[in-house]
Design an enzyme around this catalytic site. Structure first.
Site, PDB file in Angstrom:
ATOM      1  N   THR A 141      85.501  93.215   1.700  1.00 34.18           N
ATOM      2  CA  THR A 141      86.029  91.913   1.273  1.00 34.18           C
ATOM      3  C   THR A 141      84.962  90.859   1.055  1.00 34.18           C
ATOM      4  O   THR A 141      85.161  89.934   0.282  1.00 34.18           O
ATOM      5  CB  THR A 141      87.080  91.409   2.283  1.00 34.18           C
ATOM      6  OG1 THR A 141      87.793  90.317   1.724  1.00 34.18           O
ATOM      7  CG2 THR A 141      86.438  90.993   3.599  1.00 34.18           C
ATOM      8  N   ASP A 421      98.550 127.271 -22.155  1.00 30.28           N
ATOM      9  CA  ASP A 421      98.259 128.327 -21.189  1.00 30.28           C
ATOM     10  C   ASP A 421      99.553 129.068 -20.851  1.00 30.28           C
ATOM     11  O   ASP A 421     100.537 128.452 -20.432  1.00 30.28           O
ATOM     12  CB  ASP A 421      97.661 127.716 -19.919  1.00 30.28           C
ATOM     13  CG  ASP A 421      96.988 128.764 -19.042  1.00 30.28           C
ATOM     14  OD1 ASP A 421      97.566 129.857 -18.891  1.00 30.28           O
ATOM     15  OD2 ASP A 421      95.903 128.486 -18.512  1.00 30.28           O
TER      16      ASP A 421
END
EC number: 2.1.1.297
Length: 518
Positions: A141, A421
């Site tokens: 922070t 696939d």
């Protein structure tokens, strides 16, 4: 000896200008304002006013510090961020205007979420911002400028903010007292996630250290000599913090949680790669006022994860540059799509992108949206689109189900699913693109009479897909020559050529969405 305001400012301007300060006159006025506690307007109007010896002495001391390249924010002890003044000192990074983009993004996401069900009933932005409470985690922070700005703008928000520096925490706590938000922020001494309980958050935000040590020599003297290196520099070519966040963040996020991070302007591709490989989606990359990539929005894939690899062989420097600089221009978003008036085709799993680029080149008045998690293929599309000046496309390098959530029903003129696939083993078949539920979603996205093209060089998979479509889809087969004839403007891709070389026959199923209600 006494001097006038004009004399003091003129002398300071000359000295600051001599050492290369960008705005010497402004900085001289800021220092004098700090000493006299008078507004700058007063100093400009009363140029002939005499200053006291005490004021001159105090000003000269501050000027000496600035002439030694100490940042002016540290000298006067405050820095403006998001229209508020925050206490700063040498223990915290000086807030930058670029970081305000991160605050804007979080506020925008809060407004967007509340808008989903409340906006039509509300009369003001303030009402939207106070509708729902959110829990936010800020990592690193520093001065607290990000967390406290969010708390001031989002009244129902609660934040836990962490920092590894005890001295930085003292500054953040002072700022939380200054803006009367101490009841909604908990500031913890922690190295990233280490001291956190298993609390879940709506947002995880951070402006982490992201500068590589090799860039140090290119930076301003005042930054290198005065700002805390722990807040600036990171190992792994500046990417260490992103790896830590990617590895740990999922366990602290709510199901629909988001990660919002500041990034270096050349790091979008590298940071994206880190998070994609940890099973996240890159939702959006935002730019700052200089049009540099600055903030990245990320969400976990969770159960909707893609089964495809994100990276094949390592990305080249050129590919990374394309993903950094070009992908944000062509990244699909609801905002870019909502006003679309052209015909729209979706290609699912475009591989290296040969088909997508060819279709876009031949049909310049049509928009093509490509979905592909394989980043090498995404980079290849960006490369060839630049070479041929093709711009009528958008890319979504993420999981298919996520874009389907963002595409309106009845919005697509066609869908291409070419050589997906096959996942031949029974236990792998659940990974196939086609299943009953997704087929229903796909047909709802198609306009009436829109086309779906499916191709495969695996015969069993082709006919299994056909059976699924016939049983569960509202489609009519509009082309049938033993399914050997491809659709218009088709080109043989590298994958298709490999199938031919291996004596596998490609079959094409061209379907039209039958008239139905959505």
């Amino acid at each position: 000896m006494q001097y006038s305001i004009k004399q003091i400012l003129s002398n300071a301007n000359d000295k600051l200008n001599k050492i290369g300060i960008n705005l010497p006159g402004l900085e001289a006025r800021i220092l004098l304002q700090h000493v006299t506690n008078k507004p700058i307007e007063h100093l400009l109007i009363k140029l002939n006013e005499q200053l006291s010896e005490a004021e001159i002495e105090a000003f000269e001391k501050l000027l000496e510090r600035r002439l030694a390249h100490e940042p002016i924010a540290y000298i006067i002890g405050v820095k403006e961020f998001y229209s508020r003044e925050f206490i700063v000192n040498k223990h915290v990074l000086i807030p930058r205007i670029d970081t305000e983009v991160l605050v804007d993004v979080v506020i925008g996401l809060v407004v967007s979420r509340n808008n989903l069900h409340m906006f039509s009933k509300l009369k003001s932005l303030d009402s939207v911002l106070t509708t729902q409470s959110y829990n936010i985690l800020e990592l690193g922070t520093g001065s607290g400028c990000i967390a406290i700005s969010l708390l001031c703008e989002l009244p129902n928000t609660n934040i836990i903010a962490t920092d590894i520096s005890v001295d930085a925490i003292k500054v953040a706590k002072s700022n939380s007292i200054k803006y009367n938000v101490t009841d909604r922020i908990q500031i913890i001494h922690s190295n990233w996630f280490e001291k956190l309980d298993k609390q879940k958050f709506d947002f995880i935000v951070s402006n982490p250290p992201y500068i590589s040590h090799t860039e140090k020599l290119k930076m301003a003297i005042e930054t290198i000599n005065y700002e805390p290196s722990i807040a600036l520099f990171a190992e792994e070519d500046g990417l260490e913090a992103y790896s830590i966040i990617a590895k740990n963040a999922k366990q602290f996020l709510k199901p629909n949680g988001k990660i919002i991070l500041e990034i270096g302007f050349s790091q979008a591709a590298k940071v994206s790669k880190i998070f994609l490989n940890y099973g996240y989606n890159i939702d959006y990359i935002y730019r700052d006022l200089q049009s540099h990539n600055r903030v990245i929005e990320i969400s976990p894939i969770n159960l909707n994860r893609s089964y495809a690899r994100r990276i094949g062989k390592s990305l080249s420097k050129m590919q990374q540059k394309l993903l950094d600089n070009e992908l944000p221009k062509y990244l699909f978003s609801k905002e870019k799509f909502k006003s679309e008036k052209r015909k729209v085709f979706l290609e699912i799993g475009f591989g290296m992108g040969e088909h997508l680029i060819n279709q876009a080149k031949i049909n310049p008045d049509t928009l093509f949206i490509g979905v592909e998690v394989y980043l090498n293929g995404v980079a290849n599309v960006l490369k060839h689109s630049a070479q041929h000046n093709i711009t009528n496309f958008l890319l979504f390098p993420n999981n298919l189900d996520l874009i389907l959530n963002d595409l309106p029903n009845n919005s697509l003129d066609g869908i291409y699913i070419l050589f997906p696939d096959p996942w031949i083993k029974n236990k792998k078949k659940k990974k196939r693109i086609f299943n009953k539920e997704r087929l229903k979603i796909l047909q709802n996205k198609l306009k009436n009479n829109g086309n779906l093209v499916f191709a495969s060089d695996i015969e069993n998979y082709f006919y299994e897909a056909m059976a699924l479509i016939r049983q569960n889809g509202n489609f009519e087969i509009i082309h049938n020559d033993d399914y050997l004839q491809p659709h218009d403007n088709y080109i043989i891709t590298k994958y298709h050529q490999k199938a031919i070389n291996a004596n596998r026959t490609a079959k094409f199923m061209i379907l039209q969405h039958a008239l139905t209600d959505h």
